[in-house]
Design a protein around this motif. Structure first.
Motif, mmCIF file in Angstrom:
data_model
loop_
_atom_site.group_PDB
_atom_site.id
_atom_site.type_symbol
_atom_site.label_atom_id
_atom_site.label_comp_id
_atom_site.label_asym_id
_atom_site.label_seq_id
_atom_site.Cartn_x
_atom_site.Cartn_y
_atom_site.Cartn_z
ATOM 1 N N ASP A 185 32.484 29.182 35.734
ATOM 2 C CA ASP A 185 33.251 28.001 36.143
ATOM 3 C C ASP A 185 33.657 28.101 37.616
ATOM 4 O OD1 ASP A 185 33.130 26.849 33.669
ATOM 5 O OD2 ASP A 185 35.154 27.457 33.047
ATOM 6 N N TYR A 186 33.436 29.271 38.222
ATOM 7 C CA TYR A 186 33.889 29.522 39.591
ATOM 8 C C TYR A 186 32.699 29.671 40.535
ATOM 9 C CZ TYR A 186 38.182 30.169 37.072
ATOM 10 O OH TYR A 186 39.260 29.942 36.259
ATOM 11 N N THR A 187 32.940 29.286 41.777
ATOM 12 C CA THR A 187 31.855 29.332 42.778
ATOM 13 C C THR A 187 32.061 30.442 43.804
ATOM 14 O OG1 THR A 187 33.026 27.707 44.151
ATOM 15 C CG2 THR A 187 31.428 26.861 42.548
ATOM 16 N N ALA A 188 33.202 31.129 43.725
ATOM 17 C CA ALA A 188 33.501 32.207 44.667
ATOM 18 C C ALA A 188 34.349 33.266 43.969
ATOM 19 C CB ALA A 188 34.224 31.676 45.899
ATOM 20 N N ILE A 189 34.013 34.537 44.210
ATOM 21 C CA ILE A 189 34.763 35.655 43.644
ATOM 22 C C ILE A 189 35.463 36.386 44.791
ATOM 23 C CG2 ILE A 189 34.671 37.724 42.206
ATOM 24 C CD1 ILE A 189 33.676 35.240 40.782
ATOM 25 N N VAL A 190 36.712 36.776 44.570
ATOM 26 C CA VAL A 190 37.486 37.503 45.575
ATOM 27 C C VAL A 190 37.674 38.940 45.091
ATOM 28 C CG1 VAL A 190 39.629 37.631 46.881
ATOM 29 C CG2 VAL A 190 38.690 35.391 46.242
ATOM 30 N N PHE A 191 37.264 39.893 45.919
ATOM 31 C CA PHE A 191 37.388 41.314 45.582
ATOM 32 C C PHE A 191 38.317 42.008 46.579
ATOM 33 C CE2 PHE A 191 32.981 40.691 43.799
ATOM 34 C CZ PHE A 191 33.314 40.942 42.473
ATOM 35 N N THR A 192 39.205 42.854 46.060
ATOM 36 C CA THR A 192 40.077 43.634 46.936
ATOM 37 C C THR A 192 39.814 45.136 46.823
ATOM 38 O OG1 THR A 192 41.800 43.701 45.230
ATOM 39 C CG2 THR A 192 41.916 41.921 46.858
ATOM 40 N N GLY A 193 38.875 45.539 45.957
ATOM 41 C CA GLY A 193 38.577 46.965 45.809
ATOM 42 C C GLY A 193 37.209 47.193 45.205
ATOM 43 N N GLU A 233 35.598 25.450 47.405
ATOM 44 C CA GLU A 233 35.151 26.392 46.371
ATOM 45 C C GLU A 233 36.228 26.579 45.304
ATOM 46 O OE1 GLU A 233 32.126 27.366 46.482
ATOM 47 O OE2 GLU A 233 31.607 26.936 48.572
ATOM 48 N N LYS A 234 35.786 27.053 44.132
ATOM 49 C CA LYS A 234 36.712 27.437 43.061
ATOM 50 C C LYS A 234 36.745 28.965 43.034
ATOM 51 C CE LYS A 234 36.729 25.222 39.183
ATOM 52 N NZ LYS A 234 36.301 24.660 37.872
ATOM 53 N N PHE A 235 37.913 29.538 43.324
ATOM 54 C CA PHE A 235 38.038 30.976 43.540
ATOM 55 C C PHE A 235 38.556 31.704 42.303
ATOM 56 C CE2 PHE A 235 38.324 28.947 47.648
ATOM 57 C CZ PHE A 235 37.547 29.755 48.462
ATOM 58 N N LEU A 236 37.889 32.820 41.986
ATOM 59 C CA LEU A 236 38.356 33.713 40.936
ATOM 60 C C LEU A 236 38.667 35.066 41.568
ATOM 61 C CD1 LEU A 236 38.865 34.208 37.897
ATOM 62 C CD2 LEU A 236 36.521 35.089 37.753
ATOM 63 N N ILE A 237 39.913 35.504 41.465
ATOM 64 C CA ILE A 237 40.308 36.803 42.003
ATOM 65 C C ILE A 237 40.105 37.854 40.919
ATOM 66 C CG2 ILE A 237 42.170 38.158 43.022
ATOM 67 C CD1 ILE A 237 43.501 35.504 43.825
ATOM 68 N N ALA A 238 39.259 38.838 41.206
ATOM 69 C CA ALA A 238 39.027 39.940 40.265
ATOM 70 C C ALA A 238 40.041 41.042 40.575
ATOM 71 C CB ALA A 238 37.599 40.460 40.414
ATOM 72 N N GLN A 239 40.837 41.441 39.596
ATOM 73 C CA GLN A 239 41.906 42.379 39.885
ATOM 74 C C GLN A 239 42.160 43.342 38.726
ATOM 75 O OE1 GLN A 239 45.289 39.825 40.611
ATOM 76 N NE2 GLN A 239 45.798 39.702 38.456
ATOM 77 N N SER A 240 43.088 44.270 38.957
ATOM 78 C CA SER A 240 43.507 45.202 37.912
ATOM 79 C C SER A 240 44.770 44.677 37.257
ATOM 80 C CB SER A 240 43.762 46.588 38.506
ATOM 81 O OG SER A 240 44.892 46.549 39.359
ATOM 82 N N ASP A 241 45.158 45.298 36.156
ATOM 83 C CA ASP A 241 46.332 44.818 35.432
ATOM 84 C C ASP A 241 47.631 45.062 36.180
ATOM 85 O OD1 ASP A 241 46.245 47.560 35.173
ATOM 86 O OD2 ASP A 241 46.617 47.609 33.020
ATOM 87 N N ASN A 263 42.191 31.109 40.408
ATOM 88 C CA ASN A 263 42.622 31.727 39.164
ATOM 89 C C ASN A 263 42.403 33.235 39.296
ATOM 90 O OD1 ASN A 263 43.620 32.033 36.593
ATOM 91 N ND2 ASN A 263 41.982 30.911 35.564
ATOM 92 N N THR A 264 43.028 34.001 38.434
ATOM 93 C CA THR A 264 42.839 35.449 38.459
ATOM 94 C C THR A 264 42.330 35.934 37.108
ATOM 95 O OG1 THR A 264 45.104 35.900 37.755
ATOM 96 C CG2 THR A 264 44.694 35.795 40.125
ATOM 97 N N ALA A 265 41.587 37.024 37.132
ATOM 98 C CA ALA A 265 41.109 37.642 35.899
ATOM 99 C C ALA A 265 41.236 39.152 36.036
ATOM 100 C CB ALA A 265 39.660 37.252 35.623
ATOM 101 N N VAL A 266 41.716 39.779 34.986
ATOM 102 C CA VAL A 266 41.842 41.234 34.978
ATOM 103 C C VAL A 266 40.533 41.840 34.499
ATOM 104 C CG1 VAL A 266 43.010 43.195 33.881
ATOM 105 C CG2 VAL A 266 44.335 41.201 34.629
ATOM 106 N N PHE A 267 39.991 42.760 35.290
ATOM 107 C CA PHE A 267 38.760 43.471 34.929
ATOM 108 C C PHE A 267 39.006 44.966 34.736
ATOM 109 C CE2 PHE A 267 37.215 39.579 36.786
ATOM 110 C CZ PHE A 267 36.075 39.279 36.063
ATOM 111 N N ILE A 268 40.145 45.444 35.207
ATOM 112 C CA ILE A 268 40.459 46.867 35.140
ATOM 113 C C ILE A 268 41.860 47.055 34.572
ATOM 114 C CG2 ILE A 268 40.967 48.923 36.535
ATOM 115 C CD1 ILE A 268 38.828 48.081 38.447
#
Length: 248
Positions: free
Chosen positions: A55-63, A130-138, A156-161
């Motif tokens: 559903d998102y067109t861009a992913i944001v990574f901080t690590g 763009e529609k941004f999804l931030i990939a992050q830790s809990d 929006n944000t999603a927890v992956f770790i």
């Protein structure tokens, strides 16, 4: 207080220790023990967040660890990331790590200077749609999400770790004169294992502003802090501190 033993809340380094000079020069014993570790969440845990990556067109990574977790989840869910996906990374080092998983193309990978605000600058008017999804830790802060929302971006944000705390009860904490923390999770792990912990004469060293902030929030005093212009690393900061203690 004479420092004889220091506990580092990190795994032992694989290729030589940056603390070798401290050990030999000041006769200090340095032990390593990770206070926590990061694990990729399960596919089931990700589904529970009710987020569809496509559903998102861009992913944001901080690590970098979040990058590995993101693509692992995609594989488990059989999600194929389209070539049109854009990636916004907090730093060049994080952006370059993407090469492990994708064909690196400058037109779709963007990186900042290490600060959340630099990501806002990267997006600018050009990528505002763009529609941004931030990939992050809990345990990640919501600072970046709040900044993107404040800029009027669809985010929006999603927890992956997830953070798994180590059981510290078998460690004789009081046998150490100093403990070095590298993340807020390290501090939380200590307090999880020792709910009634009191600092008393224990000395603490911290790396990074988030760790220092977490220390202050817990009412704990910092004796040594890095990075600084004079001490870009904990090893250097400790060396300068011990030199001062020895009147050098």
């Amino acid at each position: 207080m004479k420092i004889e033993k220091i506990l580092i809340a990190q795994p032992a380094p694989a290729n030589g220790s940056p603390y070798s000079e401290i050990i030999s020069k000041y006769g200090v014993r340095v032990d390593f023990h990770p206070f926590c570790k990061l694990e990729t969440i399960s596919a089931r845990e990700f589904r529970a967040q009710r987020i569809s990556i496509l559903d998102y067109t861009a992913i944001v990574f901080t690590g970098r660890s979040t990058i590995d977790a993101f693509f692992k989840i995609c594989d488990e869910l059989r999600v194929t990331i389209p070539d049109s996906m854009k990636y916004f990374c907090v730093s060049e080092a994080v952006a370059m790590y993407l090469q492990k998983h994708i064909v690196y193309r400058k037109r779709k990978v963007f990186f900042g200077d290490g600060t959340p605000s630099s990501i806002i600058s990267l997006i600018g008017p050009k990528h505002k749609g763009e529609k941004f999804l931030i990939a992050q830790s809990d345990n990640a802060s919501h600072d970046l999400e709040n900044m993107l929302n404040a800029a009027g971006l669809e985010t929006n944000t999603a927890v992956f770790i997830k953070t798994v705390y180590a059981d510290m009860k078998d460690i004789d904490i009081r046998s150490y004169q100093m403990i070095v923390f590298y993340s807020p999770s390290d501090i939380k792990s200590l307090l999880e294992s020792y709910p009634d912990f009191k600092q008393e004469n224990m000395l603490f060293a911290t790396f990074g502003k988030p760790t220092a902030k977490a220390m202050a929030e817990c009412g704990l005093k910092i004796e040594v802090e890095a990075p600084t212009p004079e001490a870009p690393s904990i090893a250097k900061a400790l060396s300068l501190y011990l030199a001062g203690q020895n009147g050098e």
